[in-house]
Write a protein that holds these residues in place. Structure first.
Motif, PDB file in Angstrom:
ATOM      1  N   PHE A  78       0.798  -1.220   0.000  1.00 31.20           N
ATOM      2  CA  PHE A  78       0.000   0.000   0.000  1.00 31.20           C
ATOM      3  C   PHE A  78       0.836   1.277   0.000  1.00 31.20           C
ATOM      4  CE2 PHE A  78      -4.068  -1.950   1.934  1.00 31.20           C
ATOM      5  CZ  PHE A  78      -4.683  -1.964   0.687  1.00 31.20           C
ATOM      6  N   VAL A  81       0.757   3.536  -3.017  1.00 29.61           N
ATOM      7  CA  VAL A  81      -0.591   4.034  -3.300  1.00 29.61           C
ATOM      8  C   VAL A  81      -0.999   5.103  -2.291  1.00 29.61           C
ATOM      9  CG1 VAL A  81      -3.022   3.378  -3.461  1.00 29.61           C
ATOM     10  CG2 VAL A  81      -1.263   1.842  -4.340  1.00 29.61           C
ATOM     11  N   LEU A  82      -0.646   4.895  -1.025  1.00 28.88           N
ATOM     12  CA  LEU A  82      -1.125   5.787   0.034  1.00 28.88           C
ATOM     13  C   LEU A  82      -0.282   7.046   0.194  1.00 28.88           C
ATOM     14  CD1 LEU A  82      -2.052   3.181   2.807  1.00 28.88           C
ATOM     15  CD2 LEU A  82      -3.417   3.990   0.884  1.00 28.88           C
ATOM     16  N   SER A  97     -10.510   7.848   2.197  1.00 25.34           N
ATOM     17  CA  SER A  97     -10.266   6.919   1.083  1.00 25.34           C
ATOM     18  C   SER A  97     -10.376   5.478   1.543  1.00 25.34           C
ATOM     19  CB  SER A  97      -8.872   7.164   0.484  1.00 25.34           C
ATOM     20  OG  SER A  97      -8.755   8.457  -0.031  1.00 25.34           O
ATOM     21  N   GLY A  98      -9.783   5.193   2.714  1.00 23.61           N
ATOM     22  CA  GLY A  98      -9.858   3.834   3.249  1.00 23.61           C
ATOM     23  C   GLY A  98     -11.286   3.422   3.552  1.00 23.61           C
ATOM     24  N   ALA A 101     -12.925   2.665   0.316  1.00 19.54           N
ATOM     25  CA  ALA A 101     -12.419   1.388  -0.202  1.00 19.54           C
ATOM     26  C   ALA A 101     -13.101   0.214   0.490  1.00 19.54           C
ATOM     27  CB  ALA A 101     -10.906   1.308  -0.009  1.00 19.54           C
ATOM     28  N   THR A 277      -8.511   2.013  -6.266  1.00 19.03           N
ATOM     29  CA  THR A 277      -7.185   1.404  -6.322  1.00 19.03           C
ATOM     30  C   THR A 277      -6.868   0.664  -5.029  1.00 19.03           C
ATOM     31  OG1 THR A 277      -6.403   3.150  -7.803  1.00 19.03           O
ATOM     32  CG2 THR A 277      -4.729   1.872  -6.648  1.00 19.03           C
ATOM     33  N   ILE A 278      -7.169   1.294  -3.891  1.00 16.24           N
ATOM     34  CA  ILE A 278      -6.946   0.656  -2.591  1.00 16.24           C
ATOM     35  C   ILE A 278      -7.753  -0.637  -2.493  1.00 16.24           C
ATOM     36  CG2 ILE A 278      -7.313   0.885  -0.098  1.00 16.24           C
ATOM     37  CD1 ILE A 278      -6.836   3.925  -0.473  1.00 16.24           C
ATOM     38  N   GLY A 282      -6.142  -4.216  -2.250  1.00 16.60           N
ATOM     39  CA  GLY A 282      -6.466  -4.951  -1.029  1.00 16.60           C
ATOM     40  C   GLY A 282      -7.088  -6.301  -1.323  1.00 16.60           C
ATOM     41  N   ASN A 314     -11.909  -2.356   6.802  1.00 14.84           N
ATOM     42  CA  ASN A 314     -11.454  -1.068   6.277  1.00 14.84           C
ATOM     43  C   ASN A 314     -12.466   0.049   6.491  1.00 14.84           C
ATOM     44  OD1 ASN A 314      -8.736  -0.987   4.693  1.00 14.84           O
ATOM     45  ND2 ASN A 314      -9.597  -3.002   4.241  1.00 14.84           N
ATOM     46  N   PRO A 324      -5.662   2.219   5.606  1.00 12.74           N
ATOM     47  CA  PRO A 324      -6.119   1.038   4.859  1.00 12.74           C
ATOM     48  C   PRO A 324      -5.316  -0.210   5.183  1.00 12.74           C
ATOM     49  CG  PRO A 324      -6.123   2.943   3.431  1.00 12.74           C
ATOM     50  CD  PRO A 324      -5.494   3.392   4.718  1.00 12.74           C
ATOM     51  N   THR A 326      -4.910  -4.705   4.620  1.00 13.94           N
ATOM     52  CA  THR A 326      -5.170  -5.911   3.842  1.00 13.94           C
ATOM     53  C   THR A 326      -4.453  -7.064   4.536  1.00 13.94           C
ATOM     54  OG1 THR A 326      -5.001  -6.919   1.644  1.00 13.94           O
ATOM     55  CG2 THR A 326      -3.161  -5.588   2.358  1.00 13.94           C
TER      56      THR A 326
END
Length: 568
Positions: A78, A81-82, A97-98, A101, A277-278, A282, A314, A324, A326
């Motif tokens: 992540f 991305v983050l 965002s999380g 997601a 994307t997250i 994930g 999440n 976020p 995973t």
């Protein structure tokens, strides 16, 4: 939902099983504690947010998901991305965002997309994970060497340029502690000790820094405590706040400008791409982790429930400051090896981290930032899967090598979303090209008692391979041009595995063309479900014109009857 928990209640209730999961949870908690801090720091947020993620998402996901042994929390995948989200939208934007997601993951699981991992080619997975590893390693050079850089901005090549220009500012004290930590990380696994190597490495790094600062007045390095601060009841503290994660709506947290980010349709619209994307990343990592865990533990996960569980985790984690999350392959592997067999291990892992925050926060503040960077360098190396990468380049078919290198380069130079999208498109294009090459229609000659007397008026073609938009026209093209003496065409479709609308239209054109030229058509041994598709567009049995058969001998007999019918 809750399938892993339900199965565990049925099969994992013995005291021996409970004891094994307690031990496994404690073992994984020891591993996850420093990793969660390091990964939060890597994306630009205070380390406690990584710990909150491991606590909340780790517990919630294990109780609601579909894998009995997955351990969820912040992961290295992540980081790339983050990090841009934090730079642009701050902590508040990251948590919103999380949360979004999480909603997307629940929708993915509810719509039965849990088999998503099965359609992602191996070169695509290795390509983007290796690329992420390279980016993470690059970002750690600053803290590892103590470079005088305010921040790393821009695209990858620009960041490399900034690092190169800052190399003369290397802080030898930081580099020394980073080197000591990295050396322990490399050597310790060779000793086959049960104590996690990264825990020993961080301890050695912290002790070394403290000892050197005592014997040398000029020795100073940056630590978790000197970089991060917090305020409780008007009192400033250093490092990690020794308090429980508190409930707070994500949109009340600060944006990049330090003010509460708020919530609006425009913000949701701006963050939707990042949230998607997250969610996709994930989902891929969680399902891949579950597949690996199944192979190690001999258990079976429910992929759709796992996506729903990851989604719930999440959604809940951001409400308590969690970033976020995973499923983490390294932590899950450690869990299985330590005897973990139920969600209890993940719950214990989360509770261990919670207790550590309350009791060990002052000590965690002494961890050097260079040691954290060394830990992330090792994480990046393991994530890059260099051996698998090199092996694919050496032995894989050319198309797979092209896909691998393309995904790797795009991940490093641009971002993972573009890399995966282009990689999937390449894989699909190569698959279509291979399928087009294998699909063909060729004249068939027989040496058989019932077919040796076939006249020139009967032509038999063997159709091979799947017939779809890419291959149908190529395979069936020869059938549009037949010699004048041919009165009946037999299509042996025994080896046709699929037929789509493009192929159906092509078959319809062939049937019409043959009919216009007074040529009969017999379709042999086509699967019933495909015959039904042809009948729906009008290709059905017509006396003297169209027939279906199950055996080639039967097809020849019907062709002879068609000849008699046409000559009468």
């Amino acid at each position: 939902m809750f399938s892993a928990l339900t199965r565990s209640f049925k099969n994992e209730r013995s005291w021996g099983s409970i004891q094994s999961n307690l031990i496994a949870g404690l073992s994984v908690g020891v591993i996850a504690l420093p990793l969660s801090m390091a990964l939060a720091i890597a994306i630009g947020v205070p380390p406690q947010h990584g710990l909150y993620t491991a606590i909340v998402a780790g517990i919630v996901t294990s109780l609601t998901g579909g894998s009995k042994v997955n351990i969820s929390g912040p992961t290295a995948a992540f980081v790339v991305v983050l990090l841009p989200i934090v730079h642009t939208y701050g902590l508040g934007g990251l948590l919103v965002s999380g949360f979004m997601a999480g909603i997307i993951l629940i929708l993915m699981g509810s719509t039965k997309l849990g088999r998503l991992i099965e359609i992602v080619p191996y070169p695509v997975t290795v390509g983007f994970t290796a690329g992420i590893g390279v980016v993470i390693a690059t970002l750690q050079i600053k803290d590892f060497l103590g470079l005088q850089l305010d921040s790393l901005e821009g695209h990858y090549l620009h960041k490399l340029g900034q690092i190169g220009q800052a190399l003369p500012s290397v802080h030898w004290q930081e580099a020394l502690i980073g080197g000591i930590t990295l050396a322990v990380l490399i050597v310790w696994p060779k000793l086959k000790s049960k104590i996690p190597g990264h825990l020993v490495a961080l301890f050695v790094g912290a002790i070394s820094a403290w000892v050197l600062s005592q014997v040398s007045t000029g020795f100073s390095i940056e630590t978790v405590g000197t970089r991060f601060h917090y305020v409780i009841d008007g009192q400033m503290g250093f490092g990690i706040p020794p308090i429980l994660p508190a409930f707070n709506w994500p949109w009340h947290l600060p944006a990049a400008d330090g003010k509460p980010i708020g919530i609006s349709f425009d913000l949701v619209h701006e963050l939707l791409s990042a949230a998607f994307t997250i969610a996709v990343l994930g989902a891929l990592e969680s399902l891949l982790c579950a597949v690996v865990a199944d192979g190690m533990s001999g258990k079976k996960h429910n992929p759709n429930d796992e996506l729903i569980g990851q989604g719930i985790g999440n959604m809940v984690a951001p409400l308590f400051g969690g970033i976020p999350a995973t499923a983490a392959i390294a932590r899950t592997t450690a869990n299985v090896k330590a005897g973990g067999s139920s969600p209890l291990a993940s719950v214990v892992h989360g509770l261990f981290i919670l207790v550590s925050i309350l009791s060990l926060a002052p000590l965690l503040a002494y961890i050097p930032m260079a040691s954290m960077a060394a830990l992330l360098l090792m994480v990046a190396w393991n994530m890059s899967e260099a051996r698998h990468f090199i092996r694919i380049v050496r032995v894989a078919p050319r198309d797979d090598i092209i896909t691998l290198l393309t995904c790797f380069a795009l991940t490093v130079l641009f971002d993972m979303t573009i890399a995966v999208a282009v990689g999937m498109c390449l894989a699909i294009m190569f698959f279509v090209r291979k399928s087009v090459r294998t699909a063909e229609a060729k004249p068939l000659l027989f040496e058989h008692d019932h077919t040796e007397n076939i006249t020139k008026e009967i032509s038999i073609y063997d159709i091979n391979g799947p017939l779809f938009f890419g291959s149908a026209q190529k395979a069936l093209n020869n059938l549009m041009y037949i010699t004048p003496e041919v009165k009946v065409v037999i299509l042996d479709m025994t080896e046709v595995s699929m037929i789509d609308m493009s192929a159906i239209v092509a078959m319809e054109s062939i049937a019409k063309n043959l009919s216009d030229h007074q040529v009969g058509l017999i379709i042999n041994n086509l699967q019933p479900r495909m015959i039904l598709k042809l009948r729906r567009v009008g290709i059905r049995t017509k006396e003297g014109k169209v027939a279906f058969s199950r055996q080639i001998d039967d097809a020849v007999e019907k062709a002879k009857r068609m000849l008699v019918h046409s000559n009468s």
